[in-house]
Design a protein around this motif. Structure first.
Motif, PDB file in Angstrom:
ATOM      1  N   ALA A 216      19.355  26.100  -8.189  1.00  0.00           N
ATOM      2  CA  ALA A 216      18.385  26.309  -7.117  1.00  0.00           C
ATOM      3  C   ALA A 216      18.824  25.652  -5.814  1.00  0.00           C
ATOM      4  N   VAL A 217      20.121  25.377  -5.662  1.00  0.00           N
ATOM      5  CA  VAL A 217      20.590  24.578  -4.537  1.00  0.00           C
ATOM      6  C   VAL A 217      20.274  25.224  -3.189  1.00  0.00           C
ATOM      7  N   GLY A 218      20.270  26.563  -3.108  1.00  0.00           N
ATOM      8  CA  GLY A 218      19.946  27.218  -1.846  1.00  0.00           C
ATOM      9  C   GLY A 218      18.520  26.919  -1.413  1.00  0.00           C
ATOM     10  N   LEU A 219      17.577  26.924  -2.365  1.00  0.00           N
ATOM     11  CA  LEU A 219      16.201  26.555  -2.060  1.00  0.00           C
ATOM     12  C   LEU A 219      16.099  25.070  -1.725  1.00  0.00           C
ATOM     13  N   ASP A 220      16.869  24.239  -2.428  1.00  0.00           N
ATOM     14  CA  ASP A 220      16.853  22.803  -2.144  1.00  0.00           C
ATOM     15  C   ASP A 220      17.290  22.523  -0.710  1.00  0.00           C
ATOM     16  N   ALA A 221      18.322  23.234  -0.242  1.00  0.00           N
ATOM     17  CA  ALA A 221      18.809  23.022   1.117  1.00  0.00           C
ATOM     18  C   ALA A 221      17.752  23.411   2.141  1.00  0.00           C
ATOM     19  N   ILE A 222      17.056  24.517   1.900  1.00  0.00           N
ATOM     20  CA  ILE A 222      15.999  24.941   2.822  1.00  0.00           C
ATOM     21  C   ILE A 222      14.842  23.952   2.804  1.00  0.00           C
ATOM     22  N   ALA A 223      14.477  23.474   1.608  1.00  0.00           N
ATOM     23  CA  ALA A 223      13.399  22.494   1.504  1.00  0.00           C
ATOM     24  C   ALA A 223      13.746  21.208   2.237  1.00  0.00           C
ATOM     25  N   LEU A 224      15.003  20.793   2.159  1.00  0.00           N
ATOM     26  CA  LEU A 224      15.431  19.597   2.876  1.00  0.00           C
ATOM     27  C   LEU A 224      15.333  19.821   4.383  1.00  0.00           C
ATOM     28  N   GLY A 225      15.677  21.023   4.824  1.00  0.00           N
ATOM     29  CA  GLY A 225      15.527  21.348   6.239  1.00  0.00           C
ATOM     30  C   GLY A 225      14.079  21.312   6.676  1.00  0.00           C
ATOM     31  N   VAL A 226      13.177  21.820   5.823  1.00  0.00           N
ATOM     32  CA  VAL A 226      11.746  21.773   6.121  1.00  0.00           C
ATOM     33  C   VAL A 226      11.298  20.327   6.316  1.00  0.00           C
ATOM     34  N   GLN A 227      11.748  19.446   5.435  1.00  0.00           N
ATOM     35  CA  GLN A 227      11.367  18.045   5.542  1.00  0.00           C
ATOM     36  C   GLN A 227      11.839  17.442   6.859  1.00  0.00           C
ATOM     37  N   HIS A 228      13.064  17.755   7.284  1.00  0.00           N
ATOM     38  CA  HIS A 228      13.588  17.184   8.515  1.00  0.00           C
ATOM     39  C   HIS A 228      12.833  17.692   9.741  1.00  0.00           C
TER      40      HIS A 228
END
Length: 478
Positions: free
Chosen positions: A229-241
């Motif tokens: 699920a790394v692609g979703l993880d990267a987007i979620a991390l961007g959302v947090q930032h």
């Protein structure tokens, strides 16, 4: 009386989406192929590296020659920013080219002006038809192309933002493996020279780093390799930032390419055999990129969708509550204990979906579509479907791109996100109840849930809301 800080849970606008897959270089084309059940599986040669150099006297054909593999290949020419000249192209590997091309699509095509010409781009002559004399679909990547002005205008979704406050978050599982193997193969005595550009390209973070370099961005840059699920993880991390104010805008997504170092299917297998495969998911390659911007921030563009909830959960015995996860809402099923199986994985997926709904303050009945990452008949795909059914019931429309794009690794989650955005732009908002109806009116935009499960036990869920009904309607011409 202290007020509640809503910045950490406020919806984050999605202002650009770009994909490169076996279905082409358009989100709309991928969506149409998915609905039609298209399976663009072909047999093509995959060189170990792009821009190979002459072999040494003791070179063997198996060291870095092309190999025919049956898979969901990206066959469309890649389109890179025009200021990347011929010399720069020779330092770009396949993974980097895929990610840059997806980012170019996300940054130059917006819903505000679908008929406005995009910023100048130059095709990365990646096909024999466009590059006479090339021996493979990637061999032409190093061919000289006319250089363009070095300072193109800022892409619309990022115009006005400080480059030092624009982050890049990429997810991958295999980036750099081809260059790594090429260096290994050439390291033997008299095996041949090593191209110095292979070194930087042999690392996981090469595509994400190149994205920041070629776009002139100086904000946070991080590459994740956290699983399926790394692609979703990267987007979620961007959302947090974006939510925490660390970034005014973020470019996030995932990428992985096919590689002759690890051929997914020996040449000579019939495409019909792949179509009959119970798992229904050939190997594939691709990239997907989304642009996230802070609401009311200096970078502003019409929103295609909003991310309103992110969450992560872990299957029994895998992970623990509070484990660092890039700002996701971490949670663990109550029955944590033994090693996870398919049922435990499904429970983790269901818990992640519920946590995303809670964070957004929305209800399960508001979700119009679910998009998952794994092929339906794999154990992981079955767990994803079970998780969706447990939370939303068996009737919820469910989309999975694996049969069309192939199993792409790092790009799977980001491709699922792009499909969810496209589905929401084509989904009409719920019709308000009539005055004499017993049902409550629900004027809110519809929701889509993206769910990715990793066989090792992690579940990531992102909840998206569609375009707000009061905004300018968006089309599917992306």
């Amino acid at each position: 009386m202290p007020t509640q800080d809503t910045t950490r849970t406020s919806p984050v606008p999605v202002t650009g989406v770009g994909v490169v897959s076996a279905a082409g270089t358009s989100v709309a084309a991928l969506y149409e192929d998915l609905l039609a059940g298209a399976r663009p599986v072909t047999v093509r040669d995959v060189p170990l590296v792009a821009g190979a150099i002459p072999a040494g006297p003791n070179w063997r054909p198996d060291q870095d020659s092309a190999r025919d593999v049956e898979a969901a290949h990206v066959t469309a020419p890649l389109t890179l920013p025009s200021h990347i000249d011929a010399r720069a192209r020779r330092t770009i590997g396949r993974d980097t080219g895929l990610l840059l091309s997806a980012a170019q699509a996300a940054l130059t095509t917006t819903p505000a002006a679908p008929t406005t010409p995009a910023a100048p781009t130059t095709p990365a002559t990646a096909e024999p038809a466009q590059a006479p004399g090339a021996t493979s679909p990637r061999a032409g990547a190093a061919e000289p192309v006319p250089a363009s002005p070095p300072s193109p205008p800022p892409p619309d979704p990022l115009r006005g933002a400080d480059p030092a406050r624009i982050g890049v978050f990429a997810g991958t599982l295999h980036a750099g493996r081809s260059e790594y193997v090429a260096i290994h193969n050439r390291a033997g005595a008299d095996a041949g020279p090593v191209n110095p550009v292979w070194g930087p390209q042999s690392s996981y973070n090469a595509p994400g780093a190149a994205l920041s370099i070629h776009l002139g961005l100086r904000g946070p840059n991080l590459t994740l390799t956290s699983g399926a699920a790394v692609g979703l993880d990267a987007i979620a991390l961007g959302v947090q930032h974006v939510r925490t104010g660390r970034c005014d805008a973020v470019i996030a997504g995932g990428v992985d390419s096919l590689s002759a170092a690890c051929p997914p299917r020996p040449a000579g297998g019939a495409a019909a055999d792949a179509a009959a495969e119970p798992a229904g998911a050939p190997a594939g390659e691709g990239a997907a990129v989304v642009v996230l911007t802070a609401p009311g921030g200096p970078a502003h563009a019409p929103a295609l969708a909003h991310v309103c909830g992110t969450a992560r959960a872990y299957a029994a015995g895998r992970g623990a509550a509070g484990e660092p996860s890039g700002g996701l809402a971490d949670t663990v099923p109550a029955n944590a204990g033994a090693a996870s199986d398919e049922r435990d994985l499904a429970e983790a997926g269901a818990e992640a979906a519920r946590a995303a709904l809670r964070e957004a303050g929305r209800a399960a009945h508001e979700v119009a579509v679910a998009v998952t990452t794994a092929a339906p008949h794999t154990p992981t795909g079955a767990a994803e479907r079970a998780a969706i059914a447990a939370v939303f019931g068996p009737a919820l429309p469910h989309l999975t791109a694996a049969g069309t794009t192939g199993t792409t690794g790092g790009a799977d989650g980001a491709l699922a996100f792009a499909i969810a955005v496209e589905a929401l732009t084509r989904t009409a908002p719920p019709t308000p109840a009539l005055p004499d109806s017993d049902a409550d009116a629900d004027p809110a935009a519809p929701l889509a849930l993206c769910l990715g499960l990793d066989p090792d036990g992690a579940a990531t869920a992102l909840l998206l809301t569609g375009p707000i009904p009061t905004t300018t309607p968006t089309g599917a011409n992306r």
